[in-house]
Design an enzyme around this catalytic site. Structure first.
Site, mmCIF file in Angstrom:
data_model
loop_
_atom_site.group_PDB
_atom_site.id
_atom_site.type_symbol
_atom_site.label_atom_id
_atom_site.label_comp_id
_atom_site.label_asym_id
_atom_site.label_seq_id
_atom_site.Cartn_x
_atom_site.Cartn_y
_atom_site.Cartn_z
ATOM 1 C CB SER A 116 -9.628 42.343 67.858
ATOM 2 O OG SER A 116 -10.472 41.414 68.467
ATOM 3 C CG ASP A 139 -17.465 30.474 67.781
ATOM 4 O OD1 ASP A 139 -17.084 29.941 68.845
ATOM 5 O OD2 ASP A 139 -17.046 31.583 67.380
ATOM 6 C CB SER A 152 -16.052 41.453 67.922
ATOM 7 O OG SER A 152 -16.452 40.323 68.637
ATOM 8 C CG ASP A 181 -16.127 37.336 67.647
ATOM 9 O OD1 ASP A 181 -17.238 36.858 67.940
ATOM 10 O OD2 ASP A 181 -15.160 37.336 68.429
ATOM 11 C CD GLU A 185 -8.579 37.720 67.255
ATOM 12 O OE1 GLU A 185 -8.888 38.545 66.383
ATOM 13 O OE2 GLU A 185 -8.549 37.981 68.459
HETATM 14 C C1 GLA Z 1 -15.314 35.143 71.660
HETATM 15 C C2 GLA Z 1 -14.741 34.438 70.427
HETATM 16 C C3 GLA Z 1 -15.856 33.833 69.584
HETATM 17 C C4 GLA Z 1 -16.790 32.969 70.433
HETATM 18 C C5 GLA Z 1 -17.215 33.704 71.710
HETATM 19 C C6 GLA Z 1 -17.996 32.823 72.650
HETATM 20 O O1 GLA Z 1 -16.069 36.250 71.262
HETATM 21 O O2 GLA Z 1 -13.998 35.340 69.652
HETATM 22 O O3 GLA Z 1 -15.308 33.102 68.511
HETATM 23 O O4 GLA Z 1 -16.209 31.736 70.741
HETATM 24 O O5 GLA Z 1 -16.105 34.243 72.408
HETATM 25 O O6 GLA Z 1 -19.212 32.460 72.093
#
Ligand code: GLA
Length: 385
Positions: A126, A36, A124, A170, A158
């Site tokens: 958060s 991403d 995720s 996320d 974030e």
């Molecule tokens: C975490 C980050 C995301 C992404 C993943 C790896 O979840 O928050 O933005 O980079 O790692 O794919």
């Protein structure tokens, strides 16, 4: 008592106002890891684990927050938002700050929240807290942010307030999730499409290592910088290249391999992973789950050997998964150094296999495995009670 009723009760015991209820889900990602923030593609989905919040607006400038999970109160003022130094308020306060930066005037609010997204498991929680806050304030204050802006506000909170340099995946998944669909998100153009994902034969199962190695956030930022080094070496010859999304394996061979072998390995993984995601999407559209699952195993190998963000507990679970023909795909998921593996397992065998994995993890690593059977659900919303 349901979690939502508990939150309602808690809200009513603290505030005399009438709350509105909201929820935002955690996420999984089927394939496309660490792509991403390289302008690549990802394939996440929202899952049936949520943060629930009861929120009411206030007519003064105060913010009153209560976390059910931590049983802790926090107060602030919209006119003087500072970092809290605690584990949870910054995700909420960061969202308020980003909304203010976007020129929106808000008064105070009351919020009680709690959830069932396992903390620190890479699902995720958060991002879900940021999303539920952004969604609730947008709704209650009629701020007219569109969904994409809400996801970006969560990410900016974030990045700028919490201090984690994450990509958009996320928060995007938590806001845009759609029941029984994966989201194929192009992080460069921000175009996305929903891909149906509901197989009568395969169940998505998460095996949670329940470990989080301390390397996690520092290594995450380090990987970002290593990718940027790869891009910079190519840019010197191809100024039009702005991210690994624009890079081919040939370019990496020509400009990066000898000059910076480490940046080469990291970048090569990302370039291959972006291609792998595209191949995996074709598999899905053709109904070829076996091939899709093979790509998941390949992703794990890359994350383990080339991107080097795995850990022994995750590797153990994936190696064990490989011994089951019923597990057609398995890999570590998310940032790495702990958290969960995501697995596609034949539905009729999930209970037996989960029990065996649990036992193996205990016997061989002397650790407790947590197992989550998840379904794909809609994103953030207001709840009509
Ligand atoms: C975490 C980050 C995301 C992404 C993943 C790896 O979840 O928050 O933005 O980079 O790692 O794919």
């Amino acid at each position: 008592m349901s979690l939502l009723s508990k939150i309602e009760e808690s809200f009513k015991s603290r505030f005399s106002a009438e709350p509105t209820f909201f929820s935002a889900p955690g996420r999984i990602n089927l394939i496309g890891e660490h792509t991403d923030y390289n302008d690549g593609l990802v394939l996440p989905a929202a899952i049936d684990r949520y943060i629930f919040a009861a929120v009411s607006i206030r007519h003064d400038r105060e913010i009153h927050l209560f976390s059910e999970d931590y049983q802790e109160l926090f107060q602030s003022s919209v006119d003087d938002i500072q970092r809290s130094g605690k584990l949870w308020p910054d995700y909420i306060l960061g969202v308020v700050v980003e909304m203010q930066k976007a020129g929106k005037a808000l008064n105070g609010f009351n919020m009680v929240f709690g959830g069932n997204i396992p903390l620190g498991a890479g699902l995720s929680s958060s991002a879900a807290l940021e999303s539920v806050t952004a969604f609730a304030l947008n709704h209650l204050y009629s701020l007219e942010f569109r969904s994409l802006e809400l996801a970006k506000i969560g990410q900016a909170a974030e990045n700028n307030f919490v201090g984690v340099n994450c990509g958009l995946m996320d928060q995007f998944a938590s806001v845009f999730g759609r029941k029984d669909h994966l989201i194929r998100l192009d992080c460069k153009s921000l175009e996305f499409e929903f891909i149906p994902f509901h197989s009568p034969d395969y169940q998505i199962v998460l095996f949670d290592t329940q470990v989080k190695h301390s390397l996690a956030s520092s290594a995450y930022n380090e990987r970002r910088r290593e990718c940027e080094r790869g891009v910079a070496l190519i840019q010197a010859h191809h100024p039009e290249v702005t991210s690994l999304r624009d890079v081919s394996l040939e370019m990496l061979n020509t400009y990066v391999r000898d000059a910076d072998p480490l940046a080469y390995r990291r970048s090569e993984f990302v370039v291959r992973e972006i291609q792998r995601l595209q191949d995996a999407c074709e598999d899905l559209l053709a109904g070829n789950f076996a091939s899709f699952g093979r790509h998941m195993y390949e992703t794990h190998e890359g994350l383990k050997n080339d991107y080097e963000v795995s850990c022994p507990e995750l590797d153990f679970l994936v190696a064990k998964a490989r011994t089951y023909p019923e597990i057609i795909g398995s890999r570590m998921m998310g940032g790495g150094f702990g958290g969960c593996t995501i697995n596609l397992i034949r539905r009729d065998e999930v209970e037996r296999i989960a029990a065996e994995m649990l036992l193996a993890y205990k016997v061989q690593l002397d650790l407790e495995l947590a197992v989550y059977f998840v379904s794909i659900v809609d994103g953030a919303k207001a709840i009509v009670k």
